[in-house]
Design a protein around this motif. Structure first.
Motif, mmCIF file in Angstrom:
data_model
loop_
_atom_site.group_PDB
_atom_site.id
_atom_site.type_symbol
_atom_site.label_atom_id
_atom_site.label_comp_id
_atom_site.label_asym_id
_atom_site.label_seq_id
_atom_site.Cartn_x
_atom_site.Cartn_y
_atom_site.Cartn_z
ATOM 1 N N MET A 19 -0.325 -4.741 -1.541
ATOM 2 C CA MET A 19 -0.056 -3.877 -0.400
ATOM 3 C C MET A 19 0.634 -4.562 0.770
ATOM 4 O O MET A 19 1.306 -3.901 1.569
ATOM 5 C CB MET A 19 -1.355 -3.220 0.095
ATOM 6 C CG MET A 19 -1.985 -2.280 -0.902
ATOM 7 S SD MET A 19 -3.331 -1.299 -0.181
ATOM 8 C CE MET A 19 -2.427 -0.191 0.905
ATOM 9 N N ALA A 22 4.249 -3.741 2.048
ATOM 10 C CA ALA A 22 4.628 -2.371 2.395
ATOM 11 C C ALA A 22 4.791 -2.210 3.904
ATOM 12 O O ALA A 22 4.000 -2.752 4.683
ATOM 13 C CB ALA A 22 3.568 -1.396 1.885
ATOM 14 N N VAL A 25 1.814 -1.324 6.787
ATOM 15 C CA VAL A 25 0.496 -1.506 6.176
ATOM 16 C C VAL A 25 -0.472 -2.126 7.185
ATOM 17 O O VAL A 25 -0.092 -2.945 8.023
ATOM 18 C CB VAL A 25 0.598 -2.381 4.913
ATOM 19 C CG1 VAL A 25 0.899 -3.842 5.265
ATOM 20 C CG2 VAL A 25 -0.695 -2.313 4.108
ATOM 21 N N THR A 38 -1.593 2.647 4.715
ATOM 22 C CA THR A 38 -0.141 2.687 4.869
ATOM 23 C C THR A 38 0.241 3.913 5.685
ATOM 24 O O THR A 38 -0.622 4.702 6.107
ATOM 25 C CB THR A 38 0.565 2.756 3.504
ATOM 26 O OG1 THR A 38 0.340 4.056 2.911
ATOM 27 C CG2 THR A 38 0.041 1.684 2.551
ATOM 28 N N ASP A 39 1.531 4.096 5.853
ATOM 29 C CA ASP A 39 2.028 5.289 6.532
ATOM 30 C C ASP A 39 2.178 6.471 5.582
ATOM 31 O O ASP A 39 2.620 7.540 5.992
ATOM 32 C CB ASP A 39 3.387 4.994 7.179
ATOM 33 C CG ASP A 39 3.271 4.045 8.358
ATOM 34 O OD1 ASP A 39 2.215 4.058 9.016
ATOM 35 O OD2 ASP A 39 4.225 3.285 8.625
ATOM 36 N N GLU A 40 1.828 6.283 4.310
ATOM 37 C CA GLU A 40 1.974 7.348 3.320
ATOM 38 C C GLU A 40 0.793 8.315 3.379
ATOM 39 O O GLU A 40 -0.352 7.890 3.523
ATOM 40 C CB GLU A 40 2.078 6.751 1.907
ATOM 41 C CG GLU A 40 3.166 5.712 1.741
ATOM 42 C CD GLU A 40 4.553 6.267 2.027
ATOM 43 O OE1 GLU A 40 4.761 7.464 1.874
ATOM 44 O OE2 GLU A 40 5.431 5.471 2.402
ATOM 45 N N ASN A 46 -3.676 4.552 0.080
ATOM 46 C CA ASN A 46 -4.633 4.181 1.126
ATOM 47 C C ASN A 46 -5.953 3.885 0.423
ATOM 48 O O ASN A 46 -6.643 4.790 -0.023
ATOM 49 C CB ASN A 46 -4.775 5.310 2.147
ATOM 50 C CG ASN A 46 -3.476 5.589 2.864
ATOM 51 O OD1 ASN A 46 -3.077 4.848 3.753
ATOM 52 N ND2 ASN A 46 -2.788 6.661 2.473
ATOM 53 N N CYS A 150 6.413 1.390 -1.199
ATOM 54 C CA CYS A 150 5.103 0.775 -1.435
ATOM 55 C C CYS A 150 5.048 -0.165 -2.628
ATOM 56 O O CYS A 150 4.157 -1.012 -2.694
ATOM 57 C CB CYS A 150 4.058 1.873 -1.623
ATOM 58 S SG CYS A 150 3.780 2.885 -0.151
#
Length: 253
Positions: A19, A22, A25, A38-40, A46, A150
């Motif tokens: 991770m 990314a 993160v 993460t921003d996802e 996550n 990612c």
């Protein structure tokens, strides 16, 4: 230390390696716990791993608060020993149990039958990283731009995660990643798109990679299996060490 908790420690290191490249993160780590945000907006990106750690309860509470503050769903995987004490805390925080992930190990000396002959290459360089990312996106039905942010970013010579691609007559068929830690390797992202499944490609790739690492001195491999993938791993000699409880905290919790 029992083997499950030892492997949880290795899973913590593996998740950090996977991770940390990314963008955006946020990582928090103890010896047996790790939180990666993460921003996802997808839960798969996550992650929270919890072993039997004296700081486990506080770590879980802080992880839930951080995920809620970022508006991110969170998947939490616990060792059975951790779950004995943390399950009530997880429930209070809004986590819901969603199943279990078999933690599997291939031990030194366990024979692995070779699969069909295939060309196997490391996914080094932008072009091969793109190929591996395409396979992963297709296999897991995940938007390609998310995989690029990612996962593609981890496919570098210094990332600590080593990715391989198996090629058939019609081109690339599947990919897998290995994160070495000492004499133990973590297997992850075993990805075969639907159109290439049931052709022996995944078995061929994984058996080739295991054999190659064994020649280089690696003695043990571990992975977190899905129920769909478990028969393949068992056929290669992997054994279930423990079923790890899995919990989900939704973004709305």
């Amino acid at each position: 230390m029992d083997e499950t908790e030892e492997l949880i420690e290795l899973c913590v290191r593996t998740l950090v390696s996977q991770m940390i490249p990314a963008p955006g993160v946020e990582l928090h780590v103890t010896r047996r716990c790790v939180l990666g945000l993460t921003d996802e907006p997808a839960a798969d990106f996550n992650r929270l791993i919890l072993g039997a750690d004296p700081q486990g309860e506080g770590f879980l509470v802080r992880a839930a608060a951080l995920a809620k503050a970022r508006g991110r769903p969170l998947v939490a995987t616990m060792s059975p020993r951790a779950a004995d004490t943390l399950a009530p805390v997880a429930t209070r925080l809004g986590f819901a149990p969603v199943g279990a992930a078999p933690l599997m190990v291939l031990r030194a000396g366990t024979p692995v039958e070779p699969g069909r002959p295939m060309k196997v290459v490391p996914a080094l360089g932008p072009e091969l990283a793109q190929v591996a990312g395409d396979l992963i996106a297709s296999a897991f039905d995940t938007p390609r731009d998310v995989i690029a942010r990612c996962i593609d970013v981890c496919m570098t010579p210094t990332a600590g995660v080593e990715t391989y691609i198996a090629w058939g007559d019609d081109g690339p068929m599947c990919t897998v990643s290995v994160t070495p830690t000492g004499d133990t390797g973590a297997i992850s992202l075993m990805a075969t798109p639907p159109e290439h499944q049931r052709k022996g490609a995944g078995r061929a790739l994984l058996s080739h990679v295991i054999d190659d690492y064994r020649r280089r001195g690696m003695t043990r491999f571990h992975l977190g299996a899905t129920e769909a993938g478990r028969p393949l791993y068992e056929s290669l000699g992997f054994e279930v060490v423990a079923d790890l409880p899995v919990w989900l905290l939704t973004a709305e919790a």
